[in-house]
Each structure stands twice: as structure tokens, then as C-alpha cells.
Write a protein that holds these residues in place. Structure first.
Motif, PDB file in Angstrom:
ATOM      1  N   LYS A   1      -1.680   2.607  -7.391  1.00 32.07           N
ATOM      2  CA  LYS A   1      -2.377   1.557  -7.280  1.00 32.07           C
ATOM      3  C   LYS A   1      -1.653   1.270  -8.554  1.00 32.07           C
ATOM      4  O   LYS A   1      -2.066   1.087  -9.985  1.00 32.07           O
ATOM      5  CB  LYS A   1      -3.406   1.262  -7.196  1.00 32.07           C
ATOM      6  N   SER A   2      -1.454  -0.746  -8.979  1.00 31.35           N
ATOM      7  CA  SER A   2      -1.533  -1.220 -10.475  1.00 31.35           C
ATOM      8  C   SER A   2      -1.721  -2.478  -9.988  1.00 31.35           C
ATOM      9  O   SER A   2      -1.625  -2.670  -8.416  1.00 31.35           O
ATOM     10  CB  SER A   2      -0.073  -1.485 -11.052  1.00 31.35           C
ATOM     11  N   SER A   3      -2.804  -3.384 -10.600  1.00 30.15           N
ATOM     12  CA  SER A   3      -3.372  -4.211 -10.503  1.00 30.15           C
ATOM     13  C   SER A   3      -1.799  -5.802 -10.973  1.00 30.15           C
ATOM     14  O   SER A   3      -0.776  -5.142 -11.774  1.00 30.15           O
ATOM     15  CB  SER A   3      -3.954  -4.901 -11.474  1.00 30.15           C
TER      16      SER A   3
ATOM     17  N   THR B   1      -3.442  -5.339  -5.750  1.00 27.22           N
ATOM     18  CA  THR B   1      -3.190  -4.142  -5.927  1.00 27.22           C
ATOM     19  C   THR B   1      -2.468  -4.154  -5.122  1.00 27.22           C
ATOM     20  O   THR B   1      -1.486  -4.358  -3.518  1.00 27.22           O
ATOM     21  CB  THR B   1      -4.178  -3.058  -6.199  1.00 27.22           C
ATOM     22  N   GLU B   2      -1.095  -3.042  -6.016  1.00 28.56           N
ATOM     23  CA  GLU B   2       0.611  -3.333  -5.349  1.00 28.56           C
ATOM     24  C   GLU B   2       0.914  -1.183  -5.898  1.00 28.56           C
ATOM     25  O   GLU B   2       0.093  -0.410  -6.810  1.00 28.56           O
ATOM     26  CB  GLU B   2       1.600  -3.596  -6.086  1.00 28.56           C
ATOM     27  N   ILE B   3       1.916  -0.550  -5.014  1.00 24.56           N
ATOM     28  CA  ILE B   3       2.634   0.261  -5.037  1.00 24.56           C
ATOM     29  C   ILE B   3       3.766   0.318  -5.909  1.00 24.56           C
ATOM     30  O   ILE B   3       4.780  -0.745  -5.094  1.00 24.56           O
ATOM     31  CB  ILE B   3       1.846   1.509  -3.845  1.00 24.56           C
TER      32      ILE B   3
ATOM     33  N   ASN C   1       0.613  -1.530   0.137  1.00 27.01           N
ATOM     34  CA  ASN C   1      -0.273  -0.095  -0.096  1.00 27.01           C
ATOM     35  C   ASN C   1       0.747   1.034   0.380  1.00 27.01           C
ATOM     36  O   ASN C   1       2.004   1.563   0.132  1.00 27.01           O
ATOM     37  CB  ASN C   1      -0.855  -0.232   1.489  1.00 27.01           C
ATOM     38  N   GLU C   2       0.473   2.672   0.194  1.00 26.98           N
ATOM     39  CA  GLU C   2       0.762   3.909  -0.046  1.00 26.98           C
ATOM     40  C   GLU C   2       1.762   4.191   1.296  1.00 26.98           C
ATOM     41  O   GLU C   2       3.272   4.700   1.328  1.00 26.98           O
ATOM     42  CB  GLU C   2       0.178   4.995  -0.492  1.00 26.98           C
TER      43      GLU C   2
END
Length: 136
Positions: free
Chosen positions: A67-69, A82-84, A42-43
Motif C-alpha cells: 500500500k501507498s498513499s 491507498t493503492e497497490i 487493493n491487493e
């Protein structure tokens, strides 16, 4: 002629010759700097990891991308999350230290850290990276 042959055949002398040439001409030696890709859950984790990297002077610049999948296999199962993404700009000589440090602070069981050498780029920017990441 003999000196030129020695420089061309010895990796250590070749590396020193390239560094000297770079210093005299101001040209960039491909692979001197690298970009590392690091994923975070997460952020907040991404910001914490990025700040820790910067505090240790292991990078000159860290981008925190939104965020990207992601799809991946984990323990035999297909996962989706989802990831940063962090883009970490540093000296290639610091990649091992950077990787080890991130592994020590990252909450993932197996931190996703991949690096690629920078072949070319804006010469003043590449010099700036070198000026902001101390040598070993």
C-alpha cells in the motif's frame, strides 16, 4: 560508404542494424524493454491483474508493491486513497497490447497505466525479459 549512409538515414534499416549488432555483440539496445506502472485499489485486484498479465505472457515479471498513499484530482475534487502498485517488466513492443488488456480487465473507470523505456540494466536480466515475453 553508400551502404553505411543508407543504414544511418533509414529508421527501419537503422533499427535492423541495431538488432543485428545486439545479436552479434550481446549488447543491449536501450528502450527494447519497458517498465509499466499500474495502480490497483487493493491487493486482491492487484494479484488478479498481475496473474492475468502473466497468463497472457504480456510480461516477464510483475512486482506487487504494498500500500501507498495517493493524492489526486478526480472530477474536480481532491481525493486521497491507498493503492497497490504493480511494476510490470516487458518488451516495449508489448506496451500497447498490455495497456489495452489491462484497460479491459481493470475495475477503475480510468486505469492508471504509465510506462517508461528501460535505458540500461543488468544485461543477463534484460535478456531474460526478452526470452520470457514472446515477440509480436
Amino acid at each position: 560508404e553508400v551502404l553505411a549512409l543508407l543504414v544511418l538515414t533509414s529508421p527501419l534499416l537503422w533499427g535492423l542494424a541495431l538488432q543485428l549488432h545486439s545479436a552479434v555483440t550481446g549488447s543491449y539496445i536501450p528502450g527494447t524493454h519497458s517498465i509499466a506502472f499500474v495502480t490497483c485499489l487493493n491487493e486482491q485486484i492487484a494479484r488478479d491483474v498481475a496473474r492475468a498479465i502473466m497468463d497472457k505472457k504480456l510480461a516477464a515479471y510483475v512486482n506487487i508493491l504494498p500500500k501507498s498513499s495517493a493524492l489526486y484530482f478526480w472530477k474536480g475534487e481532491l481525493e486521497e486513497s491507498t493503492e497497490i502498485l504493480l511494476l510490470v517488466k516487458t518488451r516495449t513492443s508489448k506496451i500497447e497490447d498490455l495497456t489495452n488488456y489491462i484497460r479491459s480487465i481493470h475495475p477503475f473507470e480510468m486505469a492508471d497505466i504509465i510506462s517508461l523505456p528501460i535505458d540500461r540494466g543488468n544485461p543477463p536480466y534484460l535478456r531474460w525479459i526478452g526470452e520470457n515475453v514472446p515477440r509480436d
